[in-house]
Write a protein that holds these residues in place. Structure first.
Motif, mmCIF file in Angstrom:
data_model
loop_
_atom_site.group_PDB
_atom_site.id
_atom_site.type_symbol
_atom_site.label_atom_id
_atom_site.label_comp_id
_atom_site.label_asym_id
_atom_site.label_seq_id
_atom_site.Cartn_x
_atom_site.Cartn_y
_atom_site.Cartn_z
ATOM 1 N N ARG A 4 0.825 -1.169 0.112
ATOM 2 C CA ARG A 4 0.032 0.050 0.013
ATOM 3 C C ARG A 4 0.768 1.199 0.023
ATOM 4 N NH1 ARG A 4 -3.316 -1.001 5.071
ATOM 5 N NH2 ARG A 4 -2.891 1.121 5.253
ATOM 6 N N LEU A 5 0.218 2.298 -0.418
ATOM 7 C CA LEU A 5 1.015 3.627 -0.680
ATOM 8 C C LEU A 5 0.722 4.609 0.556
ATOM 9 C CD1 LEU A 5 1.121 4.406 -4.383
ATOM 10 C CD2 LEU A 5 2.918 3.373 -2.735
ATOM 11 N N ASP A 6 0.345 3.983 1.741
ATOM 12 C CA ASP A 6 0.034 4.911 2.859
ATOM 13 C C ASP A 6 1.220 5.126 3.483
ATOM 14 O OD1 ASP A 6 -0.034 2.320 3.683
ATOM 15 O OD2 ASP A 6 -1.553 2.604 5.204
ATOM 16 N N ILE A 7 2.428 5.708 2.858
ATOM 17 C CA ILE A 7 3.553 6.008 3.224
ATOM 18 C C ILE A 7 3.660 7.075 4.138
ATOM 19 C CG2 ILE A 7 6.048 6.182 2.575
ATOM 20 C CD1 ILE A 7 4.802 3.666 1.454
ATOM 21 N N VAL A 8 4.709 7.165 4.983
ATOM 22 C CA VAL A 8 4.701 8.115 6.276
ATOM 23 C C VAL A 8 4.880 9.299 5.714
ATOM 24 C CG1 VAL A 8 6.635 9.137 8.004
ATOM 25 C CG2 VAL A 8 6.214 6.440 7.645
ATOM 26 N N ASN A 9 5.571 9.791 4.543
ATOM 27 C CA ASN A 9 5.574 11.216 4.145
ATOM 28 C C ASN A 9 5.448 11.373 2.516
ATOM 29 O OD1 ASN A 9 8.258 10.787 3.127
ATOM 30 N ND2 ASN A 9 9.036 11.398 5.047
ATOM 31 N N ASP A 10 5.349 12.476 1.992
ATOM 32 C CA ASP A 10 5.333 12.653 0.660
ATOM 33 C C ASP A 10 6.376 12.408 -0.155
ATOM 34 O OD1 ASP A 10 2.757 13.738 0.862
ATOM 35 O OD2 ASP A 10 3.312 15.825 0.957
ATOM 36 N N ARG A 13 6.355 8.710 -0.249
ATOM 37 C CA ARG A 13 5.056 8.301 -1.289
ATOM 38 C C ARG A 13 5.570 8.319 -2.580
ATOM 39 N NH1 ARG A 13 1.927 11.448 0.637
ATOM 40 N NH2 ARG A 13 0.895 9.762 2.162
ATOM 41 N N ALA A 14 6.429 9.503 -3.129
ATOM 42 C CA ALA A 14 6.782 9.676 -4.479
ATOM 43 C C ALA A 14 7.713 8.556 -4.853
ATOM 44 C CB ALA A 14 7.540 10.928 -4.546
ATOM 45 N N ASN A 59 5.985 10.809 -19.027
ATOM 46 C CA ASN A 59 7.027 9.889 -19.607
ATOM 47 C C ASN A 59 7.894 9.656 -18.502
ATOM 48 O OD1 ASN A 59 9.406 11.754 -19.377
ATOM 49 N ND2 ASN A 59 8.815 12.634 -21.336
ATOM 50 N N LEU A 60 8.898 8.692 -18.465
ATOM 51 C CA LEU A 60 9.750 7.969 -17.512
ATOM 52 C C LEU A 60 10.390 8.917 -16.925
ATOM 53 C CD1 LEU A 60 10.426 5.793 -15.833
ATOM 54 C CD2 LEU A 60 12.280 5.109 -17.766
ATOM 55 N N LEU A 61 11.128 9.830 -17.943
ATOM 56 C CA LEU A 61 12.152 11.000 -17.330
ATOM 57 C C LEU A 61 11.345 11.970 -16.351
ATOM 58 C CD1 LEU A 61 14.832 12.236 -17.497
ATOM 59 C CD2 LEU A 61 14.232 13.404 -19.647
ATOM 60 N N GLU A 62 10.169 12.440 -16.589
ATOM 61 C CA GLU A 62 9.274 13.332 -16.194
ATOM 62 C C GLU A 62 9.186 12.699 -14.706
ATOM 63 O OE1 GLU A 62 6.125 13.995 -18.395
ATOM 64 O OE2 GLU A 62 6.802 15.613 -19.580
ATOM 65 N N ALA A 63 8.676 11.491 -14.705
ATOM 66 C CA ALA A 63 8.386 10.791 -13.356
ATOM 67 C C ALA A 63 9.744 10.626 -12.433
ATOM 68 C CB ALA A 63 8.075 9.314 -13.621
ATOM 69 N N CYS A 64 11.007 10.467 -13.248
ATOM 70 C CA CYS A 64 12.018 10.343 -12.256
ATOM 71 C C CYS A 64 12.418 11.602 -11.850
ATOM 72 C CB CYS A 64 13.128 9.811 -13.411
ATOM 73 S SG CYS A 64 14.811 9.667 -12.465
ATOM 74 N N LEU A 65 12.344 12.797 -12.500
ATOM 75 C CA LEU A 65 12.564 14.341 -12.073
ATOM 76 C C LEU A 65 11.612 14.483 -11.168
ATOM 77 C CD1 LEU A 65 13.360 15.896 -15.465
ATOM 78 C CD2 LEU A 65 14.973 15.287 -13.778
ATOM 79 N N ASN A 66 10.149 14.360 -11.135
ATOM 80 C CA ASN A 66 9.529 14.540 -10.102
ATOM 81 C C ASN A 66 9.814 13.827 -8.841
ATOM 82 O OD1 ASN A 66 7.853 15.956 -11.841
ATOM 83 N ND2 ASN A 66 6.279 14.286 -12.100
ATOM 84 N N VAL A 67 10.445 12.686 -8.911
ATOM 85 C CA VAL A 67 10.962 11.909 -7.628
ATOM 86 C C VAL A 67 12.034 12.794 -7.027
ATOM 87 C CG1 VAL A 67 11.851 9.956 -6.532
ATOM 88 C CG2 VAL A 67 10.036 9.723 -7.960
#
Length: 92
Positions: A4-10, A13-14, A59-67
């Motif tokens: 599950r993604l009820d992780i401790v912090n943002d 979660r990312a 796209n994958l690069l955007e997802a990586c940069l967001n993390v």
């Protein structure tokens, strides 16, 4: 990565969401020369696997940069310079 993604912090979660996004790439990597096989993996196949997970909007690069952004990792032109700076600081 089916937890599950009820992780401790943002930030975490990312990271967890990104890990789920790239999960379909694991078998591709394992069958490629980077893993245990000899199969060639093209950009189209990678994009198709990611699209199934996140859709055409990201796209994958955007997802990586967001993390990286959510983890407050500074943007640098040369990622090796950032690693170099960490090593130099550790050696002081």
């Amino acid at each position: 990565m089916r937890q599950r993604l009820d992780i401790v912090n943002d930030e975490m979660r990312a990271v967890a969401e990104f890990a789920q996004t790239i999960e379909p790439l694991i078998p591709l990597r394992n069958h490629s020369i980077l893993g245990h096989g000899f199969r060639g993996i093209g950009e189209e196949e990678i994009a198709r696997q990611i699209w199934r997970r996140v859709g055409a909007t990201q796209n994958l690069l955007e997802a990586c940069l967001n993390v990286l952004e959510s983890l407050r990792v500074p943007k640098v032109e040369n990622p090796y310079e950032m690693i170099r700076q960490v090593v130099l600081k550790a050696l002081q």
